[in-house]
Each structure stands twice: as structure tokens, then as C-alpha cells.
Design an enzyme around this catalytic site. Sequence first.
Site, PDB file in Angstrom:
ATOM      1  N   ASP A 197     -87.192 -51.554 -16.596  1.00  0.00           N
ATOM      2  CA  ASP A 197     -86.546 -52.840 -16.845  1.00  0.00           C
ATOM      3  C   ASP A 197     -87.628 -53.815 -17.300  1.00  0.00           C
ATOM      4  OD1 ASP A 197     -85.265 -55.229 -16.941  1.00  0.00           O
ATOM      5  OD2 ASP A 197     -84.390 -55.126 -14.931  1.00  0.00           O
ATOM      6  N   LYS A 219     -84.572 -61.843 -22.426  1.00  0.00           N
ATOM      7  CA  LYS A 219     -85.469 -63.005 -22.458  1.00  0.00           C
ATOM      8  C   LYS A 219     -86.153 -63.210 -23.826  1.00  0.00           C
ATOM      9  CE  LYS A 219     -85.301 -63.459 -17.573  1.00  0.00           C
ATOM     10  NZ  LYS A 219     -85.358 -62.567 -16.440  1.00  0.00           N
ATOM     11  N   TYR A 238     -85.623 -57.205  -9.310  1.00  0.00           N
ATOM     12  CA  TYR A 238     -84.339 -57.787  -9.681  1.00  0.00           C
ATOM     13  C   TYR A 238     -83.928 -57.220 -11.032  1.00  0.00           C
ATOM     14  CZ  TYR A 238     -80.796 -61.270 -10.971  1.00  0.00           C
ATOM     15  OH  TYR A 238     -79.626 -61.901 -11.354  1.00  0.00           O
TER      16      TYR A 238
HETATM   17  C1  LIG Z   1     -84.012 -61.931 -15.778  1.00  0.00           C
HETATM   18  C2  LIG Z   1     -83.974 -60.493 -15.462  1.00  0.00           C
HETATM   19  C3  LIG Z   1     -82.790 -59.744 -15.523  1.00  0.00           C
HETATM   20  C4  LIG Z   1     -81.445 -60.393 -15.730  1.00  0.00           C
HETATM   21  O1  LIG Z   1     -81.337 -60.993 -16.984  1.00  0.00           O
HETATM   22  P1  LIG Z   1     -80.198 -62.130 -17.194  1.00  0.00           P
HETATM   23  O2  LIG Z   1     -80.330 -62.461 -18.652  1.00  0.00           O
HETATM   24  O3  LIG Z   1     -80.555 -63.237 -16.279  1.00  0.00           O
HETATM   25  O4  LIG Z   1     -78.904 -61.504 -16.869  1.00  0.00           O
HETATM   26  C5  LIG Z   1     -82.848 -58.385 -15.326  1.00  0.00           C
HETATM   27  N1  LIG Z   1     -84.011 -57.773 -15.084  1.00  0.00           N
HETATM   28  C6  LIG Z   1     -85.178 -58.451 -15.007  1.00  0.00           C
HETATM   29  C7  LIG Z   1     -86.443 -57.707 -14.736  1.00  0.00           C
HETATM   30  C8  LIG Z   1     -85.196 -59.833 -15.177  1.00  0.00           C
HETATM   31  O5  LIG Z   1     -86.341 -60.494 -15.056  1.00  0.00           O
END
Ligand SMILES: *Cc1c(COP(=O)(O)O)cnc(C)c1O
Length: 428
Positions: free
Chosen positions: A238, A266, A144
Site C-alpha cells: 500500500d 494522494k 492504515y
Molecule cells: C491515506 C491512505 C489511504 C486511504 O486513502 P483515502 O484517499 O483517504 O481513502 C490508504 N492507505 C494509506 C497507506 C494511506 O496513507
Amino acid sequence: MQWTASEQAFEEARKYIPGGVDSPVRAFGSVGGVPPFIERGEGAYLIDIDGNRYIDYVQSWGPLIFGHCDPEIENAVIDTAKKGLSFGAPTPLETALAKEIVDLFESIDKVRFVNSGTEAVMSAIRLARGATGRDDIVKFTGCYHGHSDSLLVQAGSGAATFGNPSSPGVPADLTRHTLLAEYNDLASVERCFEASEGIACVIVEPIAGNMGLVPAEEEFLRGLRRLCDAHGALLIFDEVMSGFRASLRGAQGLTEVKPDLVTLGKVIGGGMPVGAFGGSAEIMAQLSPEGPVYQAGTLSGNPVAMAAGLASLRKLKADPQIYPLLEARAKRLTEGFEAAAKEAGLPMVTTVRGSMFGYFFTDEPVRNFEEAKRGDNEIFKRFHHGMLERGIYLACSSYETGFLSTAIDEGMVDETVTAAREVMKAIA
Ligand SMILES: *Cc1c(COP(=O)(O)O)cnc(C)c1O
């Protein structure tokens, strides 16, 4: 446990907010029932509006590595807020946080701040496309990367590697530029490179946390690096979730492979909305205003958010023992879960990376999304509700990762394992 106030609050919320929530997973769709509405956090605990208290293993889905209301982060936020909430002009706080990140990540010379992980990934992909002059990208099923159009993709029918939209509202013209490969399967990536006229980038969660916790194998990451180099494509890690979670340097503290671009989020916001993307000075120079690739944000680099992130990162850097300590507790927890499952005759496999943990109700190892789907969701649901009733707040979907915070001590872990033993026994 009673949830009368939450039931009412959910009903009220649904009148004014679609599904009653601002992010779908919060609605408890995959486990059913009513999500507890939160009144406040307190160290390791969440307290809901009925007064129920839970040990929190969700941590706002990752950001709160020091738990709720950490005094240093709280004070940094309050002191900064008193000077004004936003200026739309540069502040030294942005440079200070950028320096901390550049200092930690060998792959990052320069970094730009945004407001969410979604925005970080969307911008990094635009930059990769701009820098290479190519349109196609490769992503992995089960990873994701936020909800931007190019990444809301699912496999098409047949053997096609080109993606279809996974949501109405996403133009097929866009997702046909996103090729889908299988996690931990290099041959599937090679097929994407063969099928495409020009791939701008391969984006991967080097430790996948959005199909449950499924780490990439070292050989796989090395192969991605090799394929990207051979084809002149950029490799994007990511690390929105794994950054400052798997280790101080995220997955990059655990692998030899160096990406071209990194996305963060995060933990770098310490609980405030922050995302970031960074890479070599050369690639980042393509970004506006230095270069032609446009990217902007009214509230980007917001001082209050920067202060929260800075306080968190400095605390993490100051104490190298945090990660081994959290990992030891995460292992104590998952080993406890496994023993409880064995006792009850339920299948279970678990994974730990630093402060991140995952568990699947299956007997087989999980290396990709297909295998993650084999986890028994009926058991998962009953386990989730049983634990909630015993004051343990776990992620409400089997495709999410669990998180330890420094506020969760060994005693709380043992309390959690005791609860797990009772719940699994009841399920069996
Ligand atoms: C949470 C997440 C996102 C998206 O971040 P948001 O702040 O929710 O937009 C993108 N990539 C990874 C790997 C994530 O865990």
C-alpha cells in the site's frame, strides 16, 4: 493569533456536518481546540479565514508535493475542465497517466484508476481474493489502508490473530477473515499463516505513515515476500502515501522487494481525488471486463483528476533532484527538532524518508505500533498548539506523517526550527 472566524465556522459546520468535518482527523480531536478553517493556499502557505498564515507541513495529508497552486498543475486542471468535467467514457488522459505509472514501477504492467486510496485498497484486496480463490488476508497493527470493512480491524482479546471490528457497523463475519500481525515482526506473520486455512494476501505499508513514520526493515519485507511465495499468497504494497513521496518510485525505489499488487493515491492525483491499483498483466487480467472480478466507478479516471495527476508526475520525473533536495530539507528540519528537544531536555526520535518526516516524543526507537504509542501525547499536544500559534501547521495527531513540499525553502525550515526551539523551551 486570533481564531474567531474559525471558531464560528466550526460551530456552524457542526450543525450540519457530523463533528463539523468530512474526515475525523480534521476535527483536531487528539490535540483539542478549534481547527483553523482554510480560506486558500499559496505555495508553502495555508491562509485561514481569520487571515492567519501558516507554513504547511500537512500538504492535504500528502498529495501536494509542489505545494499549493502550482501553476502547471493549476493550468492543466483549468484547461481540462473547460472541455467538460466528466464523460463516463474513456479518454486518452487515462492511458497517458497509466503509461507514466507503468513506466516507473517494475511491479506494475497494468493499472486501474479509482477515486480514493480506500477504494484502491478495497479493490486490490477483492482482486487478490478473486485471483487466489481465498478469503483470509493479513494486515499489520498500526497500518492504515482506508476505511473499507475488511480493514477496520483491531486485535481481539487474548492471543487471537483473527481481527475484531474496530468500528460499529463492520460485521464480525467479515473481519474474522482479517488476521492481524505485528509490524517488523516476521514471527507474527508466520503465526497468521499457521492459523489460516488460506491467505489471499498480505497487505503492508512498506513505509508506514499512519502510526507516525515507521519504515519497514528490509529483512522484514524480504521475509514477507518469502512467506507469500511459500504459501501462494499475494503481497500488496500500500503506497497510497509513500508513492512519489519516499522516492519517485515510492518505497519500491528504496527496497529490492517486489510486490504483486500496488495501491497508489494522494500524489498521483496532484490534489484531486484519485486512487489506483496495479500489478502484473496476469493478475490484472482477472479484473472486469477482461476477467470475472467486478470493479467499477462512474467518475473513475475523471479527466480533470487525470490531468492534475499527469502534470504532477511529469514534473516529478523531469527533475530527479527533487527527492534528494526534499530529503535534505526534511533532515534539516528533524535535526533541528532533535537539537531543540535536547536543549529543552525533552525526549525525541525522528525519521525521514524522502519528503516524509516523523517525530515521536520518546527516547526509544519506534519499530511498530506498540512502540509508537509510547510517544508522550501531552507534550505532542502542547507542541502542536505552540507551533500553530507561531504560524507552523503540523499534523494534528502523533500518528500522522509530516510532508515537505518543493515550495518550502531552507529559510522556512529554519524559521520552523526556531519556533520549535521556543515552544519546546516553554514546554520544558
Ligand atoms: C491515506 C491512505 C489511504 C486511504 O486513502 P483515502 O484517499 O483517504 O481513502 C490508504 N492507505 C494509506 C497507506 C494511506 O496513507
